[in-house]
Design a protein around this motif. Structure first.
Motif, short mmCIF file in Angstrom:
data_model
loop_
_atom_site.label_atom_id
_atom_site.label_comp_id
_atom_site.label_asym_id
_atom_site.label_seq_id
_atom_site.Cartn_x
_atom_site.Cartn_y
_atom_site.Cartn_z
N THR B 47 0.84 -1.20 0.00
CA THR B 47 0.00 0.00 0.00
C THR B 47 0.87 1.24 0.00
OG1 THR B 47 -1.75 -1.18 1.16
CG2 THR B 47 -1.82 1.21 1.25
N GLN B 94 -7.58 0.14 -0.31
CA GLN B 94 -7.72 -1.15 0.37
C GLN B 94 -9.01 -1.19 1.18
OE1 GLN B 94 -4.17 -2.29 2.38
NE2 GLN B 94 -5.05 -4.14 3.24
N ASP B 188 -5.80 -1.63 -5.05
CA ASP B 188 -5.22 -2.10 -3.79
C ASP B 188 -6.10 -3.20 -3.21
OD1 ASP B 188 -3.78 -2.44 -1.53
OD2 ASP B 188 -3.73 -0.32 -0.97
N GLU B 189 -5.65 -4.42 -3.31
CA GLU B 189 -6.36 -5.60 -2.80
C GLU B 189 -7.83 -5.61 -3.19
OE1 GLU B 189 -5.30 -7.18 0.84
OE2 GLU B 189 -3.26 -6.40 0.79
MG LIG Z 1 -2.09 -2.79 2.21
#
Ligand SMILES: [Mg+2]
Ligand SMILES: Nc1ncnc2c1ncn2[C@@H]1O[C@H](COP(=O)(O)OP(=O)(O)O)[C@@H](O)[C@H]1O
Lengths: 509, 282
Positions: B47, B94, B188-189
């Motif tokens: 991140t 995220q 992000d994820e």
């Molecule tokens: Mg992360």
């Protein structure tokens, strides 16, 4: 019995009862002791302090009883509350109307048993008692089941949505009433003055709503822009002999510029920090006005500010040689209320313009970006929205409307001094916005009527105004932090799909 | 190292938070029209790489170059919002950052803010209700509709975004990022918290974006299995350092990766500090 529940079997938690009720009474006592307990009064030869400790004691006792009733209701004992509140309500109402029933002497004696001796406050107490009685009765019927916070939240949301929808009908109705108001038989000079005041605050509320409600920037110094507008007009009029209508755009521009100058350095701050800096800025402007004597005449203020004219026709009885007046031009008899009515329409039009502007800009990219910024600044940045410029536009446009309001204030009063621009003004305007429901246009109208109109109409409320303000704000924060009528209408909807379009258009890119 | 024309070059990226070296001299490239995945256990610094790329953190050291059709952008030098506006770097978060009280459609139209702002002539044409603006708004809504169809949220267009189920919010955030018409999309994820079916739909969407919209994708993921199938290129981070870089097959066979990551499948859900302690014990 059907209403029998488990709550009825648990004994009253007396400790909790006394603890809570005692604490409430203590707070009320501490607050009232200095605020209500002492009062200054004009007597021949100076000021005198009179004490009102009896009122303090009554208020403290009432607070104790009221809180105890709340605790009892919560613990599932509506019956004792009902048994107390109902007779008290009836008794108070009988006392209120005692002069209609008994002879004057008896009534006078009876009336002394009213808790405060001030009719409006006594009526409030009566209403409160009635509310307790009703709540207890409802709780009794439903055997103690009260709404959860979430249910209440949902219910209030529905009310907000309904009012918002009703606003489409309600808005024009209120507007229609506002337009014919000066011609109603009840509209005397006093009513018109109050109406002008209320509409001024509605306009300021709408202006501040852009900053606080839409962009979510807590501005505690809005009065600074109001002051800049007022002084801009007054000074331009005095030094360059310009009329109201010419100065109005300049005053707005000056205020907007002040907004940008202030906003540039401080808008990177958030929430509380921004609030504190804007508060400081508001005071700074006032202190500059107070001390820059050569320019602003300091505490003496500026007087002889020209009144607005009707397309160049002044509202005076005996004009200087060669000047035609409003009444002579239209062949009317001179009436001093003409000017008031004209002022009323001026501020009404200005307020409506503010409202239309806000409604319109909310649906434009800037307006939408303001709201997005309020929701999540980081997400805004990730989408390429410039947070600083977006905040600056909100701040300066809000300031501009404050400036317009300020020049209207100056032309209405004919005299301005720094005293008119204290922090309290900012607080009142902010209270209107917050109470109404941030971002809600119709909410501002209701809140302005509630906070400005009612205390003006019932003069007696006036001295309790700040107390009521505080109480209202605390209640709102506890009960519904988004404001009474906070309900958001989407700024755009997905139009119906054109019938021939394929379901997934391969158009983009 | 990576196949295809380079789109994003990260050179010697280092990010230090006080005494903590979150990223330690990481270099890699992401190719245009390809999916590049950054993987690594929790706390590896993935991140943080994204935050440096998108201007939320100022890197301690490093050069971040985006090769845009209009010319190169040095991302570490330009102001945060311009990275999305001018360089066209779009990202998701995220922990999802939608505008929760605004509608799904408004979320998508907001992503087209700069286009609309220009069309509204910085609000003046918009206030007057001029045709340039009305046309631009209609076009923006159509682009939004296109992406709504793509992520199957057309029916929910007027819902408040915050009321959508979790999986839908994830897809909406991707749609919103695509509405800025980016040159590179950083996710992000995106698969975090999705069930296997939703995860499959997501993979399809990412492949669609790569193939039909022909942009580069940069994908952060801590669960390796999610990205193996769809990535063209994988960068592996561990404790802020790059430990491997290559095609999925190369990475899968890399001993360093197996040791640091694949071999410790069961540590995956542990907090980073605990995992680190375990690592030391071994
Ligand atoms: Mg992360
Ligand atoms: N703003 C920050 N301040 C201090 N430490 C940070 C900050 N952001 C991230 N970190 C630290 O950097 C390391 C990497 O975090 P992160 O990039 O979020 O990991 P990942 O996304 O790979 O799970 C962690 O140890 C985290 O605690």
């Amino acid at each position: 019995m059907a209403g029998e529940t488990s709550a009825d079997h648990t004994p009253i938690d007396a400790q909790e009862l006394f603890k809570e009720a005692g604490a409430t009474a203590l707070v009320v006592f501490a607050l009232c002791f200095s605020l209500v307990g002492f009062k200054t009064e004009d007597v021949p030869g100076g000021l005198d302090i009179i004490t009102r400790f009896d009122d303090v004691l009554v208020a403290t006792a009432l607070a104790f009883i009221g809180r105890a009733a709340l605790v009892l209701l919560r613990q599932g004992y509506p019956l004792p509350v009902l048994a107390t509140a109902l007779p008290v309500t009836i008794l108070l109402i009988v006392l209120h109307f005692s002069d209609a029933v008994f002879s004057t002497d008896t009534a006078a004696v009876l009336k002394r048993f009213l808790p405060f001796g001030a009719p409006v406050i006594d009526w409030l107490v009566t209403i409160l008692a009635a509310v307790f009685a009703i709540r207890a009765a409802i709780a009794r019927q439903r055997a103690g089941s009260t709404m959860t916070t979430e249910e209440r939240e949902k219910a209030m949301d529905r009310i907000g949505a309904r009012v918002q929808r009703a606003a489409r009908i309600l808005g024009p109705l209120i507007l229609g009433f506002a337009i014919i108001l000066p011609f109603l038989p009840m509209a005397d000079r006093r009513i018109l003055d109050i109406a002008i005041l209320v509409v001024t605050y509605i306009m300021l509320g709408w202006g501040l709503n852009i900053v606080v409600g839409l962009a979510g920037l807590l501005d505690l110094g809005y009065v600074a822009f109001y002051a800049v507008g007022a002084y801009s007009y007054a000074l331009l009029a005095q030094h360059y002999d310009l009329g109201f209508w010419v100065c109005l755009p300049f005053a707005g521009l000056m205020a907007a510029t002040a907004g940008i100058i202030l906003g540039f350095p401080v808008l990177r701050l958030r929430g509380d920090y921004l609030a504190i800096v804007t508060l400081g800025f508001g005071e700074m402007i006032r202190i500059i006005l107070l001390n820059w004597y050569e320019f602003t005449k300091g505490p003496d203020g500026l007087s002889g500010i020209p009144r607005p004219t009707f397309f160049g026709l002044p509202f005076t009885r005996s004009p200087p040689e060669g000047v035609e007046t409003f009444h002579s031009f239209f062949n009317l008899a001179y009436s001093p209320t003409d000017r008031i009515i004209f002022l009323y329409y001026v501020i009404l039009v200005m307020a409506l313009a503010t409202n239309l502007f806000t409604l319109r800009i909310r649906k434009l990219p800037v307006g939408r970006a303001w709201e997005a910024l309020r929701e999540d600044e980081i997400a805004c940045r990730s989408l390429g929205i410039n947070p600083r410029n977006t905040k600056l536009t909100a701040f300066s446009i809000g300031a501009m409307f404050g400036g317009f309001g300020g020049s209207f204030f100056a032309t209405r009063q004919g005299f301005i001094s720094p005293e008119s621009f204290t922090f309290i003004e900012s607080a009142v305007i902010l209270a209107i916005v917050v109470l109404g429901g941030m971002g809600s246009q119709i909410g501002v109208v209701f809140a302005a009527i509630l906070l400005i109109g009612l205390p003006e109409i019932f003069r007696e409320l006036h001295q309790y105004r700040m107390l009521a303000f505080g109480a209202a704000m605390v209640l709102i924060m506890v009960w519904r932090p988004q404001g009474l009528l906070a309900h958001r209408e989407p700024t755009l909807h997905l139009p119906e799909r054109p019938p021939d379009a394929p379901r997934v258009a391969g158009a983009a890119k | 190292m990576s196949a295809g024309t380079p789109l994003l070059g990260v050179e010697h990226l280092t990010m230090r938070f006080g005494g903590l070296l979150a990223i330690d001299d990481v270099s890699f490239e992401a190719a245009d029209k390809k999916i590049t995945a950054i993987i690594g256990p929790n706390g590896a610094g993935k991140t943080t790489v994204f935050n440096c790329l998108t201007g939320f953190y100022q890197p301690t050291i490093g050069r971040l170059t985006l090769h845009h059709p209009k010319g190169d952008f040095l991302l570490e030098r330009i102001e945060g919002y311009r990275i999305a506006k001018d360089a066209g770097v779009a990202r998701t978060f995220q922990n999802i950052r939608l505008f929760p009280r605004m509608t799904v459609l408004e979320n998508l139209v907001l992503a087209q803010h700069n286009v609309l702002m220009r069309a509204s002539r910085y609000t003046f044409a918009g206030l007057l209700g001029m045709k340039v603006y009305r046309d631009a708004e209609a076009k923006a809504v159509e682009l939004a509709r296109y992406w709504l169809d793509k992520v199957a949220l057309t029916e929910q267009a007027d819902w408040e975004a915050g009321n959508l189920p979790y999986g839908d919010q994830r897809r909406l955030e991707i749609a919103r990022a695509m509405c800025i018409e980016p040159t590179i999309l950083c996710l992000d994820e995106p698969a975090a918290g999705l069930n296997p079916r939703e995860s499959a739909v997501l993979n399809e969407l990412l492949l669609f974006i790569r193939d039909e919209h022909e942009i580069g994708l940069l994908l952060v993921e801590h669960d390796m299995s999610v990205v193996m199938g769809i990535s063209d290129h994988i960068v592996v981070l561990d404790y802020g350092r790059k430990i491997a870089d290559g095609t999925p097959d190369e990475v899968r066979r890399d001993p360093a990766v197996i040791r640091a990551y694949l071999g410790e499948e069961d540590d995956e859900e542990l907090p980073p500090e605990v995992a680190r302690d375990l690592d030391e014990l071994r």
